[in-house]
Structure formats: structure tokens, C-alpha cells
Design a protein around this motif. Sequence first.
Motif, PDB file in Angstrom:
ATOM      1  N   MET A   1       0.848  -1.184   0.000  1.00 56.40           N
ATOM      2  CA  MET A   1       0.000   0.000   0.000  1.00 56.40           C
ATOM      3  C   MET A   1       0.882   1.232   0.000  1.00 56.40           C
ATOM      4  SD  MET A   1      -2.974   0.857   2.719  1.00 56.40           S
ATOM      5  CE  MET A   1      -4.336   1.840   2.236  1.00 56.40           C
ATOM      6  N   GLY A   2       0.531   2.197  -0.845  1.00 56.19           N
ATOM      7  CA  GLY A   2       1.308   3.419  -0.966  1.00 56.19           C
ATOM      8  C   GLY A   2       0.941   4.437   0.101  1.00 56.19           C
ATOM      9  N   THR A   3       1.462   5.633  -0.077  1.00 56.23           N
ATOM     10  CA  THR A   3       1.200   6.726   0.846  1.00 56.23           C
ATOM     11  C   THR A   3       0.036   7.550   0.326  1.00 56.23           C
ATOM     12  OG1 THR A   3       3.536   6.801   1.437  1.00 56.23           O
ATOM     13  CG2 THR A   3       2.203   8.737   1.978  1.00 56.23           C
ATOM     14  N   ARG A   4      -1.029   7.560   1.088  1.00 54.10           N
ATOM     15  CA  ARG A   4      -2.242   8.274   0.703  1.00 54.10           C
ATOM     16  C   ARG A   4      -2.024   9.780   0.763  1.00 54.10           C
ATOM     17  NH1 ARG A   4      -8.287   7.014   2.986  1.00 54.10           N
ATOM     18  NH2 ARG A   4      -9.328   8.411   1.553  1.00 54.10           N
ATOM     19  N   ILE A   5      -2.624  10.489  -0.184  1.00 51.07           N
ATOM     20  CA  ILE A   5      -2.523  11.947  -0.208  1.00 51.07           C
ATOM     21  C   ILE A   5      -3.576  12.503   0.753  1.00 51.07           C
ATOM     22  CG2 ILE A   5      -2.674  14.027  -1.623  1.00 51.07           C
ATOM     23  CD1 ILE A   5      -1.839  12.268  -4.026  1.00 51.07           C
ATOM     24  N   ARG A   6      -3.155  12.696   1.997  1.00 47.86           N
ATOM     25  CA  ARG A   6      -4.038  13.236   3.031  1.00 47.86           C
ATOM     26  C   ARG A   6      -3.192  13.982   4.043  1.00 47.86           C
ATOM     27  NH1 ARG A   6      -8.465   9.729   6.170  1.00 47.86           N
ATOM     28  NH2 ARG A   6      -9.646  10.157   4.279  1.00 47.86           N
ATOM     29  N   ILE A   7      -3.607  15.207   4.347  1.00 49.62           N
ATOM     30  CA  ILE A   7      -2.884  16.044   5.302  1.00 49.62           C
ATOM     31  C   ILE A   7      -3.870  16.468   6.377  1.00 49.62           C
ATOM     32  CG2 ILE A   7      -1.591  18.187   5.630  1.00 49.62           C
ATOM     33  CD1 ILE A   7      -1.041  18.043   2.521  1.00 49.62           C
ATOM     34  N   LYS A   8      -3.543  16.176   7.633  1.00 49.18           N
ATOM     35  CA  LYS A   8      -4.361  16.627   8.754  1.00 49.18           C
ATOM     36  C   LYS A   8      -3.621  17.740   9.475  1.00 49.18           C
ATOM     37  CE  LYS A   8      -6.962  12.435   9.681  1.00 49.18           C
ATOM     38  NZ  LYS A   8      -7.396  11.470  10.699  1.00 49.18           N
ATOM     39  N   THR A   9      -4.337  18.853   9.740  1.00 52.29           N
ATOM     40  CA  THR A   9      -3.747  19.976  10.459  1.00 52.29           C
ATOM     41  C   THR A   9      -4.653  20.357  11.622  1.00 52.29           C
ATOM     42  OG1 THR A   9      -4.865  21.669   9.142  1.00 52.29           O
ATOM     43  CG2 THR A   9      -2.745  20.857   8.314  1.00 52.29           C
ATOM     44  N   LYS A  10      -4.160  21.257  12.431  1.00 50.54           N
ATOM     45  CA  LYS A  10      -4.969  21.782  13.517  1.00 50.54           C
ATOM     46  C   LYS A  10      -5.377  23.183  13.142  1.00 50.54           C
ATOM     47  CE  LYS A  10      -2.827  18.790  16.769  1.00 50.54           C
ATOM     48  NZ  LYS A  10      -2.697  18.366  18.055  1.00 50.54           N
TER      49      LYS A  10
ATOM     50  N   ILE B   1       0.459   8.878  -3.444  1.00 50.16           N
ATOM     51  CA  ILE B   1       1.583   9.592  -4.051  1.00 50.16           C
ATOM     52  C   ILE B   1       2.232   8.697  -5.104  1.00 50.16           C
ATOM     53  CG2 ILE B   1       3.870  10.575  -3.607  1.00 50.16           C
ATOM     54  CD1 ILE B   1       2.832  11.427  -0.854  1.00 50.16           C
ATOM     55  N   GLY B   2       2.481   9.271  -6.287  1.00 49.57           N
ATOM     56  CA  GLY B   2       3.124   8.535  -7.368  1.00 49.57           C
ATOM     57  C   GLY B   2       2.164   7.771  -8.256  1.00 49.57           C
ATOM     58  N   GLU B   3       0.867   7.917  -8.011  1.00 47.26           N
ATOM     59  CA  GLU B   3      -0.156   7.179  -8.743  1.00 47.26           C
ATOM     60  C   GLU B   3      -0.997   8.181  -9.532  1.00 47.26           C
ATOM     61  OE1 GLU B   3      -2.709   3.659  -6.913  1.00 47.26           O
ATOM     62  OE2 GLU B   3      -3.455   5.583  -6.188  1.00 47.26           O
ATOM     63  N   THR B   4      -1.269   7.893 -10.805  1.00 49.79           N
ATOM     64  CA  THR B   4      -2.162   8.779 -11.553  1.00 49.79           C
ATOM     65  C   THR B   4      -3.582   8.586 -11.047  1.00 49.79           C
ATOM     66  OG1 THR B   4      -2.730   7.210 -13.309  1.00 49.79           O
ATOM     67  CG2 THR B   4      -0.699   8.523 -13.613  1.00 49.79           C
ATOM     68  N   SER B   5      -4.447   9.551 -11.363  1.00 49.38           N
ATOM     69  CA  SER B   5      -5.834   9.435 -10.917  1.00 49.38           C
ATOM     70  C   SER B   5      -6.516   8.223 -11.563  1.00 49.38           C
ATOM     71  CB  SER B   5      -6.600  10.722 -11.198  1.00 49.38           C
ATOM     72  OG  SER B   5      -6.548  11.068 -12.564  1.00 49.38           O
ATOM     73  N   GLU B   6      -6.202   7.917 -12.815  1.00 49.10           N
ATOM     74  CA  GLU B   6      -6.779   6.740 -13.458  1.00 49.10           C
ATOM     75  C   GLU B   6      -6.306   5.467 -12.769  1.00 49.10           C
ATOM     76  OE1 GLU B   6      -6.695   6.467 -17.713  1.00 49.10           O
ATOM     77  OE2 GLU B   6      -7.155   8.592 -17.958  1.00 49.10           O
ATOM     78  N   GLU B   7      -5.029   5.413 -12.396  1.00 51.87           N
ATOM     79  CA  GLU B   7      -4.508   4.251 -11.666  1.00 51.87           C
ATOM     80  C   GLU B   7      -5.207   4.095 -10.323  1.00 51.87           C
ATOM     81  OE1 GLU B   7       0.067   4.159 -13.438  1.00 51.87           O
ATOM     82  OE2 GLU B   7      -0.375   5.349 -11.644  1.00 51.87           O
ATOM     83  N   THR B   8      -5.458   5.224  -9.647  1.00 55.10           N
ATOM     84  CA  THR B   8      -6.174   5.174  -8.369  1.00 55.10           C
ATOM     85  C   THR B   8      -7.548   4.558  -8.552  1.00 55.10           C
ATOM     86  OG1 THR B   8      -5.047   7.110  -7.447  1.00 55.10           O
ATOM     87  CG2 THR B   8      -7.186   6.549  -6.504  1.00 55.10           C
ATOM     88  N   LEU B   9      -8.294   5.033  -9.543  1.00 55.45           N
ATOM     89  CA  LEU B   9      -9.649   4.523  -9.753  1.00 55.45           C
ATOM     90  C   LEU B   9      -9.622   3.030 -10.096  1.00 55.45           C
ATOM     91  CD1 LEU B   9     -12.645   5.080  -9.778  1.00 55.45           C
ATOM     92  CD2 LEU B   9     -12.423   5.821 -12.175  1.00 55.45           C
ATOM     93  N   LYS B  10      -8.730   2.615 -10.960  1.00 52.62           N
ATOM     94  CA  LYS B  10      -8.636   1.192 -11.310  1.00 52.62           C
ATOM     95  C   LYS B  10      -8.290   0.352 -10.082  1.00 52.62           C
ATOM     96  CE  LYS B  10      -7.429   1.780 -16.169  1.00 52.62           C
ATOM     97  NZ  LYS B  10      -6.413   1.584 -17.203  1.00 52.62           N
ATOM     98  N   ARG B  11      -7.317   0.819  -9.270  1.00 47.54           N
ATOM     99  CA  ARG B  11      -6.924   0.086  -8.060  1.00 47.54           C
ATOM    100  C   ARG B  11      -8.083  -0.017  -7.081  1.00 47.54           C
ATOM    101  NH1 ARG B  11      -5.908   2.191  -3.473  1.00 47.54           N
ATOM    102  NH2 ARG B  11      -5.295   4.253  -4.267  1.00 47.54           N
TER     103      ARG B  11
END
Length: 171
Positions: free
Chosen positions: A1-10, A49-59
Motif C-alpha cells: 500500500m502506498g502513501t495516501r494523499i491526506r494532510i491533517k492539520t490543527k 503519491i506517485g499514482e495517476t488518478s486513473e490508476e487510483t480509480l482502477k486500483r
Amino acid sequence: MGTRIRIKTKPKRTFQMRIAGLGFRNGHVLVHRATHESFWTFPGGGAEIGETSEETLKREMVEELGVEVQVERLLWMVENFFRYEGRDWHELGLYYLMQIPVSFPFASDTIIHRVQDGDNDLEFKWVEATTAALNALDIPPYFIAGEIEALPPALRHLVWDDRDLDAKPPR
């Protein structure tokens, strides 16, 4: 599993990139929800990170539906702002038209597929691809219900903010 594009801040803010697909069959569109939620969404998930949006949807569709979809054209790019689980979210959402193989089951308005996705139990169903049916369902982002019967002929970019919509139940 890759690194998800998500940022949590306060204080309690989150940014994420989500890719979703709209798959149609027999005048219906496929939707899903986590069983503990009241609202539905279009199937998809977080980009890595490193994955195209089409690759994300297919995965995501292999993980959630167990089938390989054909990704067609990009319908909407949405800068989406909403409240969820006590946090303010800023989401970059990419919504594609996709073809789901005929091997994936179809029945109207009943749960046709279930899967465990991390901590969530997901359930999928086909609903009529009409504004009335989607409005009755509670399926954010809410602008899609108004465009479901006439998909945009070219990519549409918009900023959508449902943090203050009194007409919809809180998420």
C-alpha cells in the motif's frame, strides 16, 4: 500500500485527494456507503503519491468491486469543502465516467455487493440515474444530482462548499 494523499492539520482540518467513478447500467448508477454512514457516495477512494488518478480509480475498483473497470473521460474536477466527523475537509475530487464489466452483478435498488475496506464495511447498490433518485438518497457532492441526467460534454471544474447547506443532514 502506498502513501495516501491526506494532510491533517490543527484545528481539525484535513486535505485529501479523492478519485471516484460513475458507472452506469440500465439507467442506473452505482453508489456505495460505509454501513455506519447515512449518506452514499460514488465508488472510489484516496489517491496515493506517485499514482495517476486513473490508476487510483482502477486500483480502488479492483479492491472494492473485485473487477477491472475501463476508465473513460474525466467529468468533474471539484474543489470540495465539507464538514465530516467534526473536521473541516478540503478535498480535490476527480470524478470519472467508467465502464464496469457486465460480470459485476446488477439488480435495481437493492444491495448487490459488500466488501470490507479497512475498518469500513462497504455496501453497493444501483440507483436510478435521475436527479430525483439522487436527491432522495443524500449523495454528496450534491451538485452531481442536478447533472446526472445530462453529464457535462467536457471536463467541468467547480468549487463546491456544502459546509453550510441547511437543506442536507450533517455528515
